[in-house]
Design an enzyme around this catalytic site. Structure first.
Site, PDB file in Angstrom:
ATOM      1  N   THR A  39      32.726  14.720 -35.863  1.00 21.39           N
ATOM      2  CA  THR A  39      31.514  14.270 -35.186  1.00 21.39           C
ATOM      3  C   THR A  39      31.066  12.958 -35.815  1.00 21.39           C
ATOM      4  O   THR A  39      31.859  12.287 -36.483  1.00 21.39           O
ATOM      5  CB  THR A  39      30.446  15.389 -35.225  1.00 21.39           C
ATOM      6  OG1 THR A  39      29.321  14.995 -34.432  1.00 21.39           O
ATOM      7  CG2 THR A  39      29.986  15.700 -36.643  1.00 21.39           C
ATOM      8  N   ASN A  40      29.846  12.531 -35.571  1.00 25.61           N
ATOM      9  CA  ASN A  40      29.356  11.268 -36.145  1.00 25.61           C
ATOM     10  C   ASN A  40      27.885  11.402 -36.494  1.00 25.61           C
ATOM     11  O   ASN A  40      27.280  12.458 -36.300  1.00 25.61           O
ATOM     12  CB  ASN A  40      29.633  10.110 -35.179  1.00 25.61           C
ATOM     13  CG  ASN A  40      28.916  10.306 -33.857  1.00 25.61           C
ATOM     14  OD1 ASN A  40      27.688  10.315 -33.797  1.00 25.61           O
ATOM     15  ND2 ASN A  40      29.690  10.505 -32.791  1.00 25.61           N
ATOM     16  N   LEU A  41      27.288  10.327 -37.002  1.00 29.85           N
ATOM     17  CA  LEU A  41      25.947  10.411 -37.586  1.00 29.85           C
ATOM     18  C   LEU A  41      24.811  10.277 -36.573  1.00 29.85           C
ATOM     19  O   LEU A  41      23.649  10.234 -36.961  1.00 29.85           O
ATOM     20  CB  LEU A  41      25.796   9.334 -38.670  1.00 29.85           C
ATOM     21  CG  LEU A  41      26.556   9.621 -39.967  1.00 29.85           C
ATOM     22  CD1 LEU A  41      26.426   8.441 -40.929  1.00 29.85           C
ATOM     23  CD2 LEU A  41      26.023  10.900 -40.626  1.00 29.85           C
ATOM     24  N   SER A  42      25.117  10.236 -35.279  1.00 31.89           N
ATOM     25  CA  SER A  42      24.029  10.132 -34.303  1.00 31.89           C
ATOM     26  C   SER A  42      23.125  11.358 -34.381  1.00 31.89           C
ATOM     27  O   SER A  42      23.598  12.494 -34.333  1.00 31.89           O
ATOM     28  CB  SER A  42      24.611  10.017 -32.891  1.00 31.89           C
ATOM     29  OG  SER A  42      23.571  10.155 -31.943  1.00 31.89           O
ATOM     30  N   ALA A  69      26.529   8.615 -28.801  1.00 35.61           N
ATOM     31  CA  ALA A  69      27.609   8.080 -29.639  1.00 35.61           C
ATOM     32  C   ALA A  69      28.841   8.927 -29.344  1.00 35.61           C
ATOM     33  O   ALA A  69      29.061   9.971 -29.960  1.00 35.61           O
ATOM     34  CB  ALA A  69      27.220   8.153 -31.117  1.00 35.61           C
TER      35      ALA A  69
END
Ligand code: CTP
Ligand code: CA
Length: 227
Positions: A33-36, A100
């Site tokens: 996943t990502n930091l959004s 994102a």
């Protein structure tokens, strides 16, 4: 200003917003996943609703409450977000892609939880590129200019140059650039709007305040094309 006093500049309009990160499974208990945080996308959905629009929010995994009066569909992967967006695209006047979206998914994800190997061998993940949701929707813009497509870009450098070339590459009328690396998870942001006439900086403010300014800018631009 409180919500009820916002000008109803999008009354009668339908607005589709993507928000949050996506989650690309590796196995049943792991993923990429990502930091959004979803904060900017949820603020945009809220601001559109305050402006009188009928808002559908298609969201990756977040810890946020659904804004008042907004309909929300939860998804995990980029492919699921893509499918949900296309399923609900009919009749939308504005598409705002704040999510994102993962650029790649794991094609050899395992149905069972991966176990450590006795010899220390590590999993070999293989990736495929995900569909570009925003570019797909932009390619479906009708002759009247709907849905009016707005993208978001978080660049780490050369924002002014990358922002305007990304807007053209995506084939969209409006792209919002985040300045700096530190928008993720923050309550404040600074953004730049790129359109065919150039770029405009919206100075540092809360994400809700910036979202309200963005909605006002979008409403002015669609008022021009819908004459
Ligand atoms: N986007 C999308 N679908 C994707 C990737 C991105 O809809 N598969 C949207 C994002 O929601 C955002 C915009 O495209 O509104 C720009 O995303 P960004 O990651 O900056 O652009 P990319 O084209 O993926 O380019 P980059 O290689 O810089 O990541
Ligand atoms: Ca990307």
């Amino acid at each position: 200003l409180i919500a009820a006093f916002q000008p109803k500049v999008l009354a009668g309009r339908r607005v589709l917003v993507t928000a949050g990160p996506t989650f690309e499974a590796i196995d049943p208990v792991r993923g990429i996943t990502n930091l959004s945080s979803g904060k900017m996308g949820y603020a945009v959905a809220r601001a559109a609703r305050e402006a009188g629009a009928e808002v559908l929010l298609i969201s990756g995994p977040t810890a946020l409450a659904t804004p008042f009066g907004v309909r929300r569909i939860d998804v995990q992967s980029a492919q699921q977000m893509h499918d949900a967006v296309l399923d609900h695209l009919d009749g939308q006047h504005v598409f705002i892609a704040v999510a994102a979206v993962a650029d790649w998914r794991v094609v050899n994800a395992s149905d069972q939880k991966l176990k450590k190997q006795a010899d220390g061998a590590v999993p070999e993940l293989q990736f495929a590129q995900n569909p570009d949701i925003l570019a797909t929707v932009a390619a479906r813009t009708n002759l009247a200019g709907f849905p009016y497509c707005v993208g978001f870009a978080a660049e780490s450098e050369n924002l002014v140059q990358f922002g305007s070339s990304k807007r053209e590459k995506k084939g969209i009328p409006l792209l919002v650039g985040n300045i700096g690396h530190n928008t993720f998870g923050q309550d404040d942001n600074t953004i730049i709007l790129f359109d065919e006439d150039g770029h405009t900086v919206l100075p540092r403010a809360s994400k809700l305040e910036l979202a309200r300014q963005l909605i006002s800018e979008i409403s002015k631009r669609i008022a021009k094309i819908s004459l």
